[in-house]
Scaffold this motif. Structure first.
Motif, PDB file in Angstrom:
ATOM      1  N   ILE A  51      -1.325  -9.677  13.265  1.00 30.09           N
ATOM      2  CA  ILE A  51      -0.002  -9.698  13.884  1.00 30.09           C
ATOM      3  C   ILE A  51      -0.208  -9.534  15.388  1.00 30.09           C
ATOM      4  CG2 ILE A  51       2.242  -8.557  14.062  1.00 30.09           C
ATOM      5  CD1 ILE A  51       1.764 -10.079  11.441  1.00 30.09           C
ATOM      6  N   VAL A  52       0.280 -10.503  16.142  1.00 30.35           N
ATOM      7  CA  VAL A  52       0.033 -10.563  17.588  1.00 30.35           C
ATOM      8  C   VAL A  52       1.289 -10.172  18.352  1.00 30.35           C
ATOM      9  CG1 VAL A  52      -0.673 -12.031  19.518  1.00 30.35           C
ATOM     10  CG2 VAL A  52      -1.664 -12.396  17.243  1.00 30.35           C
ATOM     11  N   VAL A  53       1.115  -9.287  19.325  1.00 30.92           N
ATOM     12  CA  VAL A  53       2.182  -8.944  20.270  1.00 30.92           C
ATOM     13  C   VAL A  53       1.880  -9.697  21.558  1.00 30.92           C
ATOM     14  CG1 VAL A  53       3.324  -7.115  21.583  1.00 30.92           C
ATOM     15  CG2 VAL A  53       2.520  -6.676  19.247  1.00 30.92           C
ATOM     16  N   SER A  54       2.736 -10.645  21.898  1.00 30.10           N
ATOM     17  CA  SER A  54       2.520 -11.492  23.071  1.00 30.10           C
ATOM     18  C   SER A  54       3.676 -11.312  24.042  1.00 30.10           C
ATOM     19  CB  SER A  54       2.420 -12.964  22.640  1.00 30.10           C
ATOM     20  OG  SER A  54       2.318 -13.812  23.764  1.00 30.10           O
ATOM     21  N   ASN A  55       3.407 -10.623  25.137  1.00 27.20           N
ATOM     22  CA  ASN A  55       4.439 -10.357  26.148  1.00 27.20           C
ATOM     23  C   ASN A  55       4.323 -11.355  27.280  1.00 27.20           C
ATOM     24  OD1 ASN A  55       6.462  -9.022  27.646  1.00 27.20           O
ATOM     25  ND2 ASN A  55       4.911  -7.900  28.789  1.00 27.20           N
ATOM     26  N   SER A  56       5.409 -12.039  27.607  1.00 28.86           N
ATOM     27  CA  SER A  56       5.385 -13.016  28.684  1.00 28.86           C
ATOM     28  C   SER A  56       5.694 -12.391  30.035  1.00 28.86           C
ATOM     29  CB  SER A  56       6.390 -14.141  28.401  1.00 28.86           C
ATOM     30  OG  SER A  56       6.016 -14.882  27.262  1.00 28.86           O
ATOM     31  N   TYR A  57       6.824 -11.688  30.139  1.00 28.13           N
ATOM     32  CA  TYR A  57       7.324 -11.261  31.435  1.00 28.13           C
ATOM     33  C   TYR A  57       6.843  -9.871  31.824  1.00 28.13           C
ATOM     34  CZ  TYR A  57      10.619 -15.123  30.725  1.00 28.13           C
ATOM     35  OH  TYR A  57      11.174 -16.347  30.505  1.00 28.13           O
ATOM     36  N   SER A  58       6.533  -9.717  33.097  1.00 30.89           N
ATOM     37  CA  SER A  58       6.121  -8.421  33.624  1.00 30.89           C
ATOM     38  C   SER A  58       7.188  -7.366  33.390  1.00 30.89           C
ATOM     39  CB  SER A  58       5.827  -8.542  35.118  1.00 30.89           C
ATOM     40  OG  SER A  58       4.790  -9.473  35.353  1.00 30.89           O
ATOM     41  N   ALA A  90      -0.134  -2.309  10.880  1.00 27.07           N
ATOM     42  CA  ALA A  90      -0.319  -3.751  10.996  1.00 27.07           C
ATOM     43  C   ALA A  90      -1.713  -4.067  11.535  1.00 27.07           C
ATOM     44  CB  ALA A  90       0.739  -4.346  11.925  1.00 27.07           C
ATOM     45  N   PRO A  91      -2.346  -5.138  11.049  1.00 24.44           N
ATOM     46  CA  PRO A  91      -3.584  -5.617  11.680  1.00 24.44           C
ATOM     47  C   PRO A  91      -3.212  -6.214  13.033  1.00 24.44           C
ATOM     48  CG  PRO A  91      -2.889  -7.132   9.951  1.00 24.44           C
ATOM     49  CD  PRO A  91      -1.933  -5.975   9.911  1.00 24.44           C
ATOM     50  N   LEU A  92      -3.445  -5.479  14.100  1.00 26.52           N
ATOM     51  CA  LEU A  92      -2.754  -5.724  15.360  1.00 26.52           C
ATOM     52  C   LEU A  92      -3.670  -6.284  16.445  1.00 26.52           C
ATOM     53  CD1 LEU A  92       0.102  -5.309  16.581  1.00 26.52           C
ATOM     54  CD2 LEU A  92      -0.666  -3.053  17.339  1.00 26.52           C
ATOM     55  N   LEU A  93      -3.143  -7.262  17.161  1.00 26.66           N
ATOM     56  CA  LEU A  93      -3.792  -7.790  18.360  1.00 26.66           C
ATOM     57  C   LEU A  93      -2.735  -7.830  19.460  1.00 26.66           C
ATOM     58  CD1 LEU A  93      -6.147  -9.164  19.864  1.00 26.66           C
ATOM     59  CD2 LEU A  93      -5.341 -11.346  18.938  1.00 26.66           C
ATOM     60  N   ILE A  94      -2.983  -7.122  20.565  1.00 25.42           N
ATOM     61  CA  ILE A  94      -2.020  -7.048  21.662  1.00 25.42           C
ATOM     62  C   ILE A  94      -2.558  -7.846  22.843  1.00 25.42           C
ATOM     63  CG2 ILE A  94      -0.710  -5.500  23.172  1.00 25.42           C
ATOM     64  CD1 ILE A  94      -1.435  -3.217  21.177  1.00 25.42           C
ATOM     65  N   TYR A  95      -1.872  -8.930  23.187  1.00 29.71           N
ATOM     66  CA  TYR A  95      -2.266  -9.685  24.372  1.00 29.71           C
ATOM     67  C   TYR A  95      -2.018  -8.833  25.622  1.00 29.71           C
ATOM     68  CZ  TYR A  95      -2.628 -14.082  21.718  1.00 29.71           C
ATOM     69  OH  TYR A  95      -3.005 -15.072  20.833  1.00 29.71           O
ATOM     70  N   ASP A  96      -2.894  -8.964  26.606  1.00 29.31           N
ATOM     71  CA  ASP A  96      -2.786  -8.222  27.873  1.00 29.31           C
ATOM     72  C   ASP A  96      -2.813  -6.711  27.650  1.00 29.31           C
ATOM     73  OD1 ASP A  96      -2.533 -10.399  29.807  1.00 29.31           O
ATOM     74  OD2 ASP A  96      -0.573 -10.770  28.898  1.00 29.31           O
ATOM     75  N   ALA A  97      -3.504  -6.283  26.586  1.00 29.10           N
ATOM     76  CA  ALA A  97      -3.560  -4.848  26.280  1.00 29.10           C
ATOM     77  C   ALA A  97      -4.167  -4.053  27.428  1.00 29.10           C
ATOM     78  CB  ALA A  97      -4.351  -4.622  24.993  1.00 29.10           C
ATOM     79  N   GLU A  98      -5.177  -4.617  28.088  1.00 30.17           N
ATOM     80  CA  GLU A  98      -5.831  -3.895  29.187  1.00 30.17           C
ATOM     81  C   GLU A  98      -4.870  -3.674  30.346  1.00 30.17           C
ATOM     82  OE1 GLU A  98     -10.066  -3.991  31.653  1.00 30.17           O
ATOM     83  OE2 GLU A  98      -9.569  -5.590  30.228  1.00 30.17           O
ATOM     84  N   LYS A  99      -4.078  -4.695  30.667  1.00 32.52           N
ATOM     85  CA  LYS A  99      -3.071  -4.542  31.726  1.00 32.52           C
ATOM     86  C   LYS A  99      -2.031  -3.501  31.342  1.00 32.52           C
ATOM     87  CE  LYS A  99      -2.828  -8.858  34.357  1.00 32.52           C
ATOM     88  NZ  LYS A  99      -1.968  -9.995  34.734  1.00 32.52           N
ATOM     89  N   LEU A 100      -1.548  -3.593  30.115  1.00 36.19           N
ATOM     90  CA  LEU A 100      -0.523  -2.649  29.666  1.00 36.19           C
ATOM     91  C   LEU A 100      -1.055  -1.222  29.664  1.00 36.19           C
ATOM     92  CD1 LEU A 100       0.946  -4.748  26.712  1.00 36.19           C
ATOM     93  CD2 LEU A 100       2.053  -4.296  28.908  1.00 36.19           C
ATOM     94  N   LEU A 101      -2.331  -1.050  29.311  1.00 33.18           N
ATOM     95  CA  LEU A 101      -2.926   0.286  29.314  1.00 33.18           C
ATOM     96  C   LEU A 101      -3.020   0.832  30.732  1.00 33.18           C
ATOM     97  CD1 LEU A 101      -4.253   2.562  27.698  1.00 33.18           C
ATOM     98  CD2 LEU A 101      -6.443   1.350  27.939  1.00 33.18           C
ATOM     99  N   ARG A 102      -3.418  -0.011  31.680  1.00 31.90           N
ATOM    100  CA  ARG A 102      -3.506   0.443  33.075  1.00 31.90           C
ATOM    101  C   ARG A 102      -2.130   0.842  33.597  1.00 31.90           C
ATOM    102  NH1 ARG A 102      -6.905  -4.129  33.996  1.00 31.90           N
ATOM    103  NH2 ARG A 102      -5.228  -5.084  35.220  1.00 31.90           N
TER     104      ARG A 102
END
Length: 443
Positions: A333-340, A358-370
């Protein structure tokens, strides 16, 4: 023209007044024809002539791109709207109301725009933008070579602009360093690009800081996604199974906005729907798609047919929750965020799915973590509307309000003191300096 001439606001305003140009004329041009104005005939000749004047400046990019900033005065009260009739009436209350409206629509004495000339083959264009709302292009069209603006008002405005640009280029050629220095010191910060440390920005404007419901779990969810840690992927994906994850995500989405005072739907399961179909009924209610009638909700093949277009978008946020088996040995299950702007929302939705196992994959996870750890930078941009996270290195963006919009009464997003602190400590990108075209000596 005197090469030592001093370039200041009065000089540039006087150039505009000589040709009768003010900001209202550029506003009107920016409202036409979806911001594209196709010219032919005598106006095309003027366009060609202006571009020849631009050739006195050095090329700054592909397609013979050359550009510079201009500062244009607002219309005087007697130049705006039906001023003559109202002012001549002599009725003080009407005149006072008119002047209040004039000031409300024209709060700044001058406004800045950027003008760019480009040419590719037979295609020519001059683009004018304030890097915010106003953006129009004057161009020719080989398919419609004789096309011309069909009203006198537009022709007059284009003529004013062309006359003004001719004078501006003379000023720049006479003193390019003086012009560049004037722009560097006077271009509004709202039309520049810069950045400031996230921690500093949050300290100055605490309301901007992202606060999540369960910070510890959110950090763990993002860290696991950064390092590729997840529960095992699913062997198959069906509509029924996907709808259960969509519901978890969308309920987190709704709760996020309710916490911030926005009206959100509170969904209650209908009593006549079996437990095993309630997530499917929820999806049908939220997305207005009767999946049971269109697909076999337990068929892996039908899930492939179903999973198209914006099937996983939460509201109209461009935050998407979808299932993918492209990069794994199974379905994630992918979380894909477009907008800042959706960074906080994306973290909350991802955390809810993480807690649900959920078997989870978060796009831009590194940015969101920072962003969450306040280790990122905030990018200051002229226009933050629909800013995609991939547009820049920084995960967060902010559009500074105009100085006149800042107040200390709590009705604005920022106080004047906060504004002054931000612009004083931010790192600002330098604007491109205009240079003259070098003329080769032929002996």
């Amino acid at each position: 023209m005197n090469k030592r001439m001093s370039i200041d606001r009065k000089l540039l305003a006087d150039l505009a007044k000589e040709v009768g140009l003010n900001t209202s004329h550029l506003d009107v041009l920016g409202e036409r024809q979806h911001w594209e104005i196709v010219v032919g005939g005598d106006l095309l000749e003027r366009l060609v002539g202006i571009q020849r004047q631009f050739e006195r400046l050095a090329v700054m990019g592909d397609d013979e791109y050359r550009g510079f900033h201009i500062e244009v005065p607002r219309p005087a009260p007697e130049e705006w709207g039906n001023a003559e009739e109202l002012i001549a009436s002599g009725e003080y209350d009407r005149r006072e109301a008119f002047l209040a409206d004039w000031l409300a629509f024209n709060p700044m004495e001058t406004r800045w725009f950027h003008v760019a000339s480009s040419r590719y083959g037979d295609s020519r264009s001059i683009r004018v933008t304030d890097r915010k709302q106003i953006n129009f292009i004057i161009t020719n069209s080989p398919k419609c070579a004789d096309a011309e603006p069909d009203d006198t008002w537009c022709r007059e405005n284009l003529t004013r602009l062309f006359d003004y640009l001719e004078r501006m280029i003379d000023v720049i050629v006479a003193n390019p360093d003086g012009f560049n220095d004037y722009v560097a010191h006077n271009l509004p910060y709202q039309q520049r690009t810069g950045r400031i440390a996230q921690k500093e920005f949050n300290r100055i404007v605490p309301n901007f800081k992202i606060e999540v419901e369960d910070r510890e779990t959110s950090i763990k969810a993002l860290e696991d996604s950064v390092h590729g840690r997840s529960v095992p992927p699913l062997e198959t994906m069906t509509i029924r199974r996907y709808c259960s994850y969509y519901r978890i995500a969308n309920e987190a989405y709704e709760a996020y906005y309710r916490k911030r005072g926005a009206s959100g739907r509170v969904y209650e399961d209908p009593q006549d729907v079996p437990e095993e179909l309630r997530d499917v009924a929820y999806y049908k209610r939220m997305k207005f798609v009767d999946v049971e009638a269109l697909y076999d909700i337990d068929s892996p093949a039908d899930f492939i047919r179903f999973a198209t277009d914006h099937y996983g978008e939460l509201g109209l946020s461009r935050l998407n929750i979808f299932a993918s088996n492209k990069c794994q040995q199974g379905w994630m299950i992918v979380v894909s965020n477009s907008y800042s702007a959706n960074a906080g929302l994306a973290i909350e939705v991802a955390t809810a799915l993480y807690k649900a196992g959920a078997p989870l994959l978060i796009y831009d996870a590194e940015k969101l973590l920072r962003i969450l750890l306040e280790e990122d930078y905030v990018r200051l941009v002229p226009d933050s509307y629909h800013n995609y996270m991939g547009y820049q290195e920084e995960g967060s963006v902010y559009e500074l309000p105009w100085e006149y919009e800042c107040s200390d009464d709590g009705d604005s997003s920022m106080t004047r003191e906060q504004y002054y602190v931000i612009v004083s400590i931010a790192e600002w990108q330098s604007e491109d300096r205009v240079k003259l075209m070098m003329v080769k000596n032929i002996s």
